[in-house]
Design an enzyme around this catalytic site. Structure first.
Site, PDB file in Angstrom:
ATOM      1  N   TYR A  14       6.428   5.269  13.055  1.00 37.13           N
ATOM      2  CA  TYR A  14       7.211   4.944  11.859  1.00 37.13           C
ATOM      3  C   TYR A  14       8.325   4.007  12.276  1.00 37.13           C
ATOM      4  CZ  TYR A  14       4.491   8.571   9.720  1.00 37.13           C
ATOM      5  OH  TYR A  14       3.436   9.300   9.241  1.00 37.13           O
ATOM      6  N   ARG A  51      -7.197  -8.399  11.560  1.00 37.36           N
ATOM      7  CA  ARG A  51      -8.291  -9.336  11.848  1.00 37.36           C
ATOM      8  C   ARG A  51      -7.960 -10.298  12.983  1.00 37.36           C
ATOM      9  NH1 ARG A  51     -11.669  -6.161  10.408  1.00 37.36           N
ATOM     10  NH2 ARG A  51     -11.945  -5.746   8.201  1.00 37.36           N
ATOM     11  N   ARG A  88      -1.371   7.907  11.813  1.00 33.38           N
ATOM     12  CA  ARG A  88      -0.566   7.281  10.774  1.00 33.38           C
ATOM     13  C   ARG A  88       0.532   6.399  11.314  1.00 33.38           C
ATOM     14  NH1 ARG A  88       1.280  10.032   5.903  1.00 33.38           N
ATOM     15  NH2 ARG A  88       2.114   7.938   5.727  1.00 33.38           N
ATOM     16  N   ARG A 148       8.902  10.499   7.890  1.00 38.90           N
ATOM     17  CA  ARG A 148       8.547  11.646   8.732  1.00 38.90           C
ATOM     18  C   ARG A 148       9.590  11.830   9.825  1.00 38.90           C
ATOM     19  NH1 ARG A 148       3.442  14.037   8.795  1.00 38.90           N
ATOM     20  NH2 ARG A 148       4.645  15.528  10.016  1.00 38.90           N
ATOM     21  N   ARG A 181       1.889   1.297   4.722  1.00 38.08           N
ATOM     22  CA  ARG A 181       1.440   2.512   5.406  1.00 38.08           C
ATOM     23  C   ARG A 181       0.037   2.274   5.949  1.00 38.08           C
ATOM     24  NH1 ARG A 181       4.518   4.137   1.013  1.00 38.08           N
ATOM     25  NH2 ARG A 181       5.929   5.894   1.324  1.00 38.08           N
ATOM     26  N   GLU A 212      -0.021   1.870  -3.111  1.00 38.74           N
ATOM     27  CA  GLU A 212       0.555   3.207  -3.012  1.00 38.74           C
ATOM     28  C   GLU A 212       0.903   3.702  -4.418  1.00 38.74           C
ATOM     29  OE1 GLU A 212       1.530   6.429  -0.716  1.00 38.74           O
ATOM     30  OE2 GLU A 212       0.791   4.542   0.105  1.00 38.74           O
ATOM     31  N   CYS A 214      -7.447  -2.221   1.858  1.00 37.31           N
ATOM     32  CA  CYS A 214      -6.065  -2.259   1.396  1.00 37.31           C
ATOM     33  C   CYS A 214      -6.015  -1.679  -0.012  1.00 37.31           C
ATOM     34  CB  CYS A 214      -5.538  -3.688   1.364  1.00 37.31           C
ATOM     35  SG  CYS A 214      -5.377  -4.439   2.987  1.00 37.31           S
TER      36      CYS A 214
END
Length: 124
Positions: free
Chosen positions: A107, A62, A6, A115, A89, A77, A74
């Site tokens: 992050y 890409r 992530r 997080r 994210r 959220e 894509c």
């Protein structure tokens, strides 16, 4: 073993340039920190908050050599009240021998607050 790796980053402006550059920055850091070979990537999910509409962040991926055949999706959220705005994210699904605790999630910017338990592993 397929592991999820992530990452997240906040964006300053809802412009194509800013979205693509920010997505590229966090994805590049994920690839570098985890030594990811695109041949080992099953897929990539990228979500954006509803305030980011100027570009698809997958455009950044890409431009990376060897990544043109990696499936990328894509999506928007979930708009949870009081959630972090202007955020991209990323979830890479990677075939790796790394143990769960060896994975380096990234992050950046305002997304560090998502997080805080992983901050020592993240760049600034």
């Amino acid at each position: 073993m397929i592991r999820g790796i992530r990452g997240a980053i906040t964006v300053k402006d809802n412009t194509e340039r800013e979205i693509v550059a920010s997505a590229g920055r966090v994805i590049s850091e994920l690839i570098s920190k985890n030594k990811i070979n695109p041949e080992k990537v099953a897929s990539v999910f990228i979500s954006v908050t509803e305030d980011l509409t100027a570009a698809f962040p997958a455009k950044a991926l890409r431009s990376f050599p060897g990544w043109s055949h990696v499936p990328v999706m894509c999506m928007k959220e979930i708009p949870v009240p009081s959630s972090l705005a202007m955020c991209i994210r990323v979830m890479l699904h990677v075939d790796t021998e790394m143990a769960q605790e060896e994975v380096k999630h990234v992050y950046m910017g305002g997304a560090k607050g998502l997080r805080p338990d992983l901050l020592e592993k993240s760049p600034s």
